[in-house]
Design a protein around this motif. Structure first.
Motif, PDB file in Angstrom:
ATOM      1  N   PHE A  38      42.519  34.809  37.276  1.00 35.49           N
ATOM      2  CA  PHE A  38      41.684  35.974  37.592  1.00 35.49           C
ATOM      3  C   PHE A  38      42.103  37.212  36.800  1.00 35.49           C
ATOM      4  O   PHE A  38      41.254  38.073  36.502  1.00 35.49           O
ATOM      5  CB  PHE A  38      41.719  36.249  39.098  1.00 35.49           C
ATOM      6  CG  PHE A  38      40.887  35.279  39.895  1.00 35.49           C
ATOM      7  CD1 PHE A  38      39.506  35.389  39.914  1.00 35.49           C
ATOM      8  CD2 PHE A  38      41.484  34.230  40.592  1.00 35.49           C
ATOM      9  CE1 PHE A  38      38.726  34.489  40.633  1.00 35.49           C
ATOM     10  CE2 PHE A  38      40.713  33.331  41.315  1.00 35.49           C
ATOM     11  CZ  PHE A  38      39.326  33.454  41.335  1.00 35.49           C
ATOM     12  N   SER A  42      39.281  39.192  34.424  1.00 32.80           N
ATOM     13  CA  SER A  42      38.914  40.590  34.633  1.00 32.80           C
ATOM     14  C   SER A  42      38.275  41.231  33.401  1.00 32.80           C
ATOM     15  O   SER A  42      37.207  41.854  33.517  1.00 32.80           O
ATOM     16  CB  SER A  42      40.130  41.398  35.098  1.00 32.80           C
ATOM     17  OG  SER A  42      39.789  42.757  35.281  1.00 32.80           O
ATOM     18  N   LEU A  75      41.434  42.603  40.243  1.00 27.47           N
ATOM     19  CA  LEU A  75      40.637  41.423  40.576  1.00 27.47           C
ATOM     20  C   LEU A  75      41.480  40.340  41.245  1.00 27.47           C
ATOM     21  O   LEU A  75      41.119  39.864  42.345  1.00 27.47           O
ATOM     22  CB  LEU A  75      39.936  40.879  39.332  1.00 27.47           C
ATOM     23  CG  LEU A  75      39.085  39.620  39.555  1.00 27.47           C
ATOM     24  CD1 LEU A  75      37.979  39.881  40.561  1.00 27.47           C
ATOM     25  CD2 LEU A  75      38.513  39.116  38.226  1.00 27.47           C
ATOM     26  N   THR A  78      42.437  41.467  44.763  1.00 27.88           N
ATOM     27  CA  THR A  78      41.349  41.425  45.737  1.00 27.88           C
ATOM     28  C   THR A  78      41.059  39.990  46.175  1.00 27.88           C
ATOM     29  O   THR A  78      40.897  39.709  47.376  1.00 27.88           O
ATOM     30  CB  THR A  78      40.073  42.052  45.142  1.00 27.88           C
ATOM     31  OG1 THR A  78      40.372  43.390  44.715  1.00 27.88           O
ATOM     32  CG2 THR A  78      38.953  42.079  46.161  1.00 27.88           C
ATOM     33  N   TYR A 208      38.812  51.072  41.909  1.00 27.20           N
ATOM     34  CA  TYR A 208      37.688  50.809  41.001  1.00 27.20           C
ATOM     35  C   TYR A 208      36.824  52.063  40.837  1.00 27.20           C
ATOM     36  O   TYR A 208      36.377  52.391  39.725  1.00 27.20           O
ATOM     37  CB  TYR A 208      36.834  49.658  41.530  1.00 27.20           C
ATOM     38  CG  TYR A 208      37.313  48.280  41.130  1.00 27.20           C
ATOM     39  CD1 TYR A 208      37.420  47.931  39.782  1.00 27.20           C
ATOM     40  CD2 TYR A 208      37.629  47.318  42.081  1.00 27.20           C
ATOM     41  CE1 TYR A 208      37.848  46.651  39.409  1.00 27.20           C
ATOM     42  CE2 TYR A 208      38.055  46.047  41.709  1.00 27.20           C
ATOM     43  CZ  TYR A 208      38.166  45.719  40.372  1.00 27.20           C
ATOM     44  OH  TYR A 208      38.590  44.461  39.996  1.00 27.20           O
TER      45      TYR A 208
END
Length: 302
Positions: A38, A42, A75, A78, A208
């Motif tokens: 991940f 991103s 990312l 999360t 973000y």
């Protein structure tokens, strides 16, 4: 196998302590690999989904000051947080039944008949279990947590970029969870602390927005900040007094009988580090909110 430790079975169970549970090892490898997948996804998703202005802002981020890493680690952070909440939900809210059933099957005892017994010495080391949303055992999720922390720390490139509090958190948590898996103790508490990742996605959404150019005073950021503050206080800070109380009054003695006084004292030190970090971060958030929403005293006219 899962087990509930007690002095009468230590002679037969002690060989298990020579190795980490395979389920924990599987989880650690998976957590490490998934973080890196991940992390590398991103930039691709940013180029596919981000607006031109957003992509231009991200392209200006530098490796040297850690902002490039900080953005692209959002990312995997999360995804990991959501996975931990889903994976540990059943153990946190319905865990007593799951652990007792696992213990009964392994030892032939009836743990549910003794509600005063410490869940800290019940450990389910199966990879696949009959309970939970994902049916992955709690030891797997413990391993995923450790694998994620190790990968996150390594990807930062330096302690300066990671930040001293997070470096302490990652090192202490990785050591504590591995220690717990090795000695087959403290699994329910570990699952509860992993469920604490519930607050992380809210923090990441706020980040973000800031990377997108929003200011901390903007409405969207303020809403995220308040939601993160509430979630952090609810899942990370509020349970701590009860966890510490249970450790002192109920769990310390049985764990000491299992792994010795030195091991129990070391777990107490891990607790102290976690409490200091969580309350320290919460105090900083309280101060910032007070500064943001507090009324400033009017200057006296001369």
């Amino acid at each position: 196998k899962s087990k509930k430790n007690n002095p009468d079975t230590m002679a037969t169970l002690s060989p298990l302590h020579s190795l980490l549970p395979p389920s924990f090892v599987y989880g650690t490898i998976a957590g490490f690999i998934l973080f890196n997948i991940f992390y590398r996804l991103s930039p691709i998703l940013t180029s596919l989904l981000g607006t031109k202005s957003f992509q231009q802002k991200i392209a200006l981020l530098k490796h040297e000051d850690g902002k490039f890493w900080n953005y692209h680690s959002l990312l995997p952070s999360t995804v990991h947080a959501i996975a931990q909440v889903v994976g540990t939900y059943s153990m946190v809210f319905h865990g007593r039944d799951g652990y007792d059933l696992a213990s009964d099957a392994a030892t032939g005892t009836t743990a549910a008949a003794d509600p005063s017994s410490s869940p800290a010495i019940i450990f389910d080391d199966r990879t696949i279990v009959p309970y939970g949303i994902t049916h992955l055992g709690p030891a797997v999720w413990m391993g995923i947590f450790v694998g994620y922390l190790v990968a996150d720390a390594l990807s930062s490139g330096s302690f300066r970029v990671l930040g001293f509090p997070f470096a302490v958190h990652h090192f202490a948590a990785s050591l504590c969870w591995t220690f717990s898996a090795y000695f087959r103790v403290m699994q329910p508490v570990g699952c509860l602390l992993q469920f604490n990742e519930l607050s992380t996605p809210l923090m990441n959404v706020r980040k973000y927005l800031l990377f997108a150019g929003y200011r901390t005073s903007d409405f969207e950021v303020t809403v995220c900040s308040l939601a993160f503050f509430a979630a952090f206080g609810l899942v990370r800070v509020a349970p701590l007094p009860f966890v510490v109380r249970d450790w002192i009054s109920r769990d310390f003695g049985p764990v000491r009988n299992e792994i010795g006084t030195g091991g129990a004292v070391l777990i107490s030190a891990f607790f102290a580090v976690n409490v200091l970090l969580q309350f320290g971060w919460f105090a900083i958030m309280c101060r910032k909110l007070a500064e943001k929403f507090g009324t400033k005293p009017k200057a006296k006219a001369e």
